[in-house]
Design a protein around this motif. Structure first.
Motif, PDB file in Angstrom:
ATOM      1  N   ARG A  51      21.604 -20.244  37.680  1.00  0.00           N
ATOM      2  CA  ARG A  51      21.256 -18.987  37.012  1.00  0.00           C
ATOM      3  C   ARG A  51      21.445 -19.078  35.493  1.00  0.00           C
ATOM      4  NH1 ARG A  51      20.877 -14.467  40.080  1.00  0.00           N
ATOM      5  NH2 ARG A  51      21.942 -13.161  38.559  1.00  0.00           N
ATOM      6  N   LYS A  93      20.748 -19.176  31.689  1.00  0.00           N
ATOM      7  CA  LYS A  93      19.725 -18.598  30.826  1.00  0.00           C
ATOM      8  C   LYS A  93      19.094 -19.682  29.947  1.00  0.00           C
ATOM      9  CE  LYS A  93      22.230 -14.216  30.526  1.00  0.00           C
ATOM     10  NZ  LYS A  93      22.857 -13.232  29.613  1.00  0.00           N
ATOM     11  N   HIS A 111      16.766 -21.566  37.637  1.00  0.00           N
ATOM     12  CA  HIS A 111      16.320 -20.850  36.441  1.00  0.00           C
ATOM     13  C   HIS A 111      15.869 -21.761  35.308  1.00  0.00           C
ATOM     14  CE1 HIS A 111      18.268 -16.706  37.476  1.00  0.00           C
ATOM     15  NE2 HIS A 111      17.609 -17.234  38.475  1.00  0.00           N
ATOM     16  N   LEU A 140      12.926 -12.007  37.520  1.00  0.00           N
ATOM     17  CA  LEU A 140      13.400 -12.397  36.195  1.00  0.00           C
ATOM     18  C   LEU A 140      12.558 -11.779  35.091  1.00  0.00           C
ATOM     19  CD1 LEU A 140      14.235 -16.172  36.776  1.00  0.00           C
ATOM     20  CD2 LEU A 140      15.778 -14.218  36.776  1.00  0.00           C
ATOM     21  N   ARG A 174      18.373 -11.567  34.004  1.00  0.00           N
ATOM     22  CA  ARG A 174      16.985 -11.169  34.114  1.00  0.00           C
ATOM     23  C   ARG A 174      16.282 -11.340  32.771  1.00  0.00           C
ATOM     24  NH1 ARG A 174      14.355  -6.211  33.702  1.00  0.00           N
ATOM     25  NH2 ARG A 174      16.320  -5.240  33.158  1.00  0.00           N
TER      26      ARG A 174
END
Length: 400
Positions: free
Chosen positions: A73, A75, A137, A161, A395
């Motif tokens: 996850r 970023k 991700h 997302l 997200r």
């Protein structure tokens, strides 16, 4: 039109997907250049990390799984992600200046082209072809024009997302054209019997009067406990034979051939280029859960038995197909043998698996991806949004 496909040689799947896309483009007279970016930009580091990757399947696989899950996850603009994006950017810029591509395709989650957008102002339409049934991700970045995914569920994960649905196509994972020409006989499915061509069986040295269990050890032949497993499978039934594919692991192939030289029901192969033919005459498949092999199995209508998936994308792929009823997971030889016997003897379970496989299968995946990319690029469709990461969660939000 000129296309640059970026891939990485960790396993065989990303390369196979890239080749399938290349061939589909070339059938349309499109120029394609494939680049193993890490291998070209950092050959020593690439060799070392590939060694670690292969060893991770046999030595402390939980460590690889932990790394995968911790970064899953992550970023796109975190410090670590920025470091990953920067690998190979100098070489990538050189290749772009040399080949002047009209678009770039990623079949591995690398965002070097996105980094160049930021640092060098190089803006080229970029498309991500996700080669697993699970979303990490690292695949998602604001500068990606479009995503091509295996399932509706995976599309939903990308949408969560903040990526608009119009930028995500459910096409399946790209496979070589030969899989579109390989069919199983529907009349034989209920008997757990592939539409076996005697000519193809003879080509592989198989007994035309027996059902074939296809055992795939992975591109690098890293499935553990193969000798003991094959010995167990040899005792399944008199009318069942095992086709063991060792991939690129020549040592394993030689070892298995010596061990089973006097076993008429055990057939050992190295790397099989025409794997679609071997799948077409097989009754079911025992395999590691790589995205490409699983997709090839779905395309071949093969009931899937996943053996000892390692933590990380393998476990996630396996769990997804199991949840859909298209695969069974086992961790011990006796457990696997019980599952195979059940499939051989219970037509109801087999029928349910076939239905699940049919629901997941996406035909003509490579052609669908290539057609959409060409259309999107020629019509100059640009993202109608800007991404930003929402504070406090993982997200990506869009705003105008």
């Amino acid at each position: 039109m000129k296309v640059l496909i970026l891939y990485a040689s960790y396993g065989d799947g990303h390369l196979q997907a890239s080749r399938a896309l290349r061939d589909a483009f070339q059938r349309r007279d499109v120029q394609v250049h494939m680049l193993d970016l890490f291998a070209e930009a950092h050959p020593l580091l690439n060799k070392f990390t590939k060694f670690l990757y292969i060893k991770s399947f046999t030595v402390l696989p939980s460590v690889y799984g932990w790394i995968y899950n911790v970064t899953k996850r992550m970023k796109h603009d975190t410090a670590f992600a920025e470091i990953l994006h920067s690998f190979g950017t100098k070489k990538l810029q050189q290749m772009i200046e040399r080949y002047d591509p009209d678009l770039v395709i990623n079949t591995f989650p690398m965002q070097g082209i996105c980094k160049l957008n930021e640092t060098a102002g190089i803006r080229i339409p970029t498309y991500n072809v996700i080669t697993d049934f699970d979303l990490h991700h690292r695949w998602v970045h604001p500068d990606i024009h479009k995503y091509y995914v295996a399932t509706e569920d995976l599309k939903g994960q990308v949408e969560q997302l903040g990526v608009p649905a119009s930028r995500i196509e459910v096409t399946g994972i790209p496979l070589k054209e030969a899989f579109n020409r390989t069919e199983h006989s529907s009349s034989s499915l209920g008997k757990m019997q592939a539409a076996a061509s005697p000519e193809v069986q003879q080509t592989f040295g198989l007994d035309t009067g027996k059902r074939t269990l296809l055992l795939m050890a992975g591109a690098h032949g890293v499935m553990q406990g193969l000798q003991h497993l094959c010995a167990q499978l040899d005792r399944l039934a008199d009318d069942v034979q095992v086709a063991l594919v060792c991939g690129n692991n020549k040592f394993l192939c030689q070892q298995m051939r010596r061990a089973f030289a006097n076993y008429p029901n055990i057939h050992v192969y190295g790397y099989v280029e025409e794997i679609h033919k071997l799948m077409s005459i097989s009754t079911c498949i025992v395999t590691k859960p790589g995205g490409i092999t699983l997709s090839e199995s779905l395309s071949s209508a093969l009931p899937i038995l996943i053996y000892r998936p390692v933590p990380g994308q393998e476990q996630e792929n396996a769990s997804y197909l199991e949840s859909k009823g298209a695969a069974l997971i086992s961790h011990k030889p006796k457990e696997l043998c019980r599952q195979i016997k059940t499939l051989l003897q219970d037509p109801q379970i087999l029928s349910e698996m076939r239905e699940a496989i049919q629901a997941l299968h996406k035909p003509n995946s490579s052609e669908s991806i290539v057609s959409d990319i060409i259309h999107t690029t020629l019509t100059n469709q640009q993202p109608d949004y800007v991404f930003r990461l929402a504070k406090g969660d993982h997200r990506i939000e869009s705003f105008s």
